[in-house]
Motif scaffolding. Structure first.
Motif: not given
Length: 501
Positions: A281-286, A305-308, A328-333
């Protein structure tokens, strides 16, 4: 292989002499003979061996080694520190040394210190052994300073003189021999495998001397030294009729823009260790990079660009953190993920850094999860420590309190368990201090969890296989050119080596 205290080692020596019906003098001959054999294999007789002997049984070991070396026509000089009293075994071995006309120089003051400038000189350190429990002072400390200043090759017998067997918090570190090699007898000593003592221990070699195995097993110790023998009846074998569903489905939650490689390494490592299925499970950029690098891995995208957004659980064995970023969004998840599952997680890298800032979530981490920090990451959790012994004790308390496994990565990586055991890993080499090596370990441990290994077994086995694969690479390519992908490509060879022992 157990790691014992000085007192326990003394008790094992005593039982060995009783069970084998030998004297302490004969046991000393046996141990010193094994050390001498190591020296014969690694040094020719063109060197000049200076053997520094203290007044106790470590000095007695030095005298036996000197006598054996001399019998093989090695150039040996013995230096004996002046003392009011000497041990009985020292006295008897000194008499034997004199019988063979061994060259002896007494050291009473600094004027007696020998010239150490000759390039041929190899020093054998037999001043003080594992029984030392107070800082070295006086003329002995001055001699240690002098030897260290000469920067010669030093072989310490059992333990570098002045170093305590376990906790050196109260020791004077300026009065400890800096060894090139330590020939430790039968069992490793805790202090030899702690990072803070690396300048003293040099390269550790375990010299088998035939101590009674039953006596060792009867000693209680929370410290264990892990070698391949530990896994003799440990590994799971595959049934001919098994299918991919039998080996679990790993989910690697990792990566951000510029760090998709971490997700690729962790995912591939999970496959190589034997996971039946792996989803990243990765950002779509990868997405393109992952699909083209490892076609066997399924991909779920999350953010650009990052897990959100909400992380999919779906009964996966989850490894989380490599290359994740800490926005911050990655932290939340990540915090939300911790509260949404009761299954053990493997938590690494940025997931560790995120949780380090949220102590109120620590008791929400699923029990038996595995944390895999390097020392700097771990300091963010438990604070800075004054010494490595304190680090271990504080980590032990943490592991028990939260019912978690903690793998502190580095030379002799250690797995600390909720039950209070500490497993030190013997495999691996300095070439593994390279980008992505930790991501590979995350994938390995998660992949082992998916195959039904417990968190503890997955951690201990994962670390050993990781290091063993690195050792295979080191022999083929050397330490300096080793990269994380090489470790992955040799997991299979490492596994086979363990299986076939």
């Amino acid at each position: 292989m157990k790691i014992l205290t000085a007192q326990q080692l003394k008790e094992v020596d005593q039982v060995t002499t009783e069970v084998q019906s030998i004297s302490s003098l004969e046991l000393m001959e046996k141990a010193s003979g094994a050390c001498a054999e190591w020296i014969f294999k690694n040094y020719n007789n063109k060197h000049a061996f200076y053997v520094f002997c203290g007044p106790g049984n470590n000095g007695g070991d030095g005298l036996v080694i000197a006598r054996i070396l001399k019998s093989r026509l090695y150039n040996v000089t013995v230096f004996i520190t002046s003392n009011i009293a000497y041990s009985d075994d020292f006295e008897q071995n000194f008499e034997l040394w004199q019988r063979v006309s061994g060259k002896t120089i007494s050291i009473n003051n600094e004027d007696d210190f020998p010239d150490l400038s000759d390039e041929k000189i190899i020093i054998i350190d037999a001043l003080f052994g594992s029984g030392i429990n107070r800082p070295i002072k006086g003329i002995a400390a001055d001699l240690i300073h002098y030897i260290n200043a000469a920067k010669k090759e030093v072989i310490s017998i059992d333990i570098p003189s002045g170093l305590y067997v376990d906790n050196n918090a109260t020791n004077l570190h300026n009065a400890i021999i800096k060894s090139s090699h330590t020939l430790t007898l039968e069992l490793p000593k805790l202090s030899l495998i702690l990072p803070e003592n690396k300048e003293f221990s040099g390269e550790m070699h375990i010299i088998t001397i035939g101590l009674d195995k039953n006596a060792i097993e009867k000693q209680e110790s929370k410290y264990e030294w892990i070698t391949e023998e530990y896994f003799k009846d440990f590994l799971k074998k595959r049934n001919r009729f098994s299918h991919k569903g039998n080996f679990g489905h790993v989910k690697i939650v990792a990566g951000s823009k510029g760090k998709i490689g971490a997700a690729i390494l962790a995912s591939k490592a999970s496959l190589r260790i034997g996971a039946g299925l792996v989803t990243a499970e990765i950002p779509s950029c990868g997405y393109d990079a992952m699909q083209s690098s490892i076609p066997e891995v399924m991909v779920v995208t999350n953010g650009k660009n990052f897990i959100k957004t909400r992380i999919d659980l779906n009964n996966h064995f989850i490894g989380v953190g490599p290359g994740l970023d800490t926005n911050e969004e990655t932290k939340t998840e990540i915090l939300r993920l911790i509260t949404r599952t009761n299954d053990p997680l493997v938590i690494d890298a940025d997931a560790l850094n995120i949780l380090a800032e949220h102590k109120d979530y620590w008791d929400k981490i699923p029990i038996y999860s595995v944390l895999t920090p390097h020392p700097k990451e771990w300091a963010r959790w438990i604070g800075n420590w004054n010494n490595d012994f304190e680090k271990l004790e504080r980590t032990l308390k943490f592991a028990k309190q939260y019912c978690l496994y903690v793998v502190i990565k580095g030379a002799y990586s250690v797995t600390i368990t909720p039950k209070g055991d500490l497993f030190f890993n013997s495999s691996g080499n300095p070439g593994m201090a390279t980008a992505g090596s930790g991501d590979v370990l995350t994938g390995i441990i998660t992949g082992l969890l998916s195959q039904g290994y417990t968190s503890g077994k997955a951690s201990v086995l994962g670390i050993y296989l990781h290091g063993l694969a690195g050792d295979i690479v080191e022999k083929e390519k050397g330490e300096f050119s080793l990269i994380a992908s090489d470790i992955i490509e040799n997991i299979g060879k490492a596994y086979e080596k363990l299986m076939n022992q």
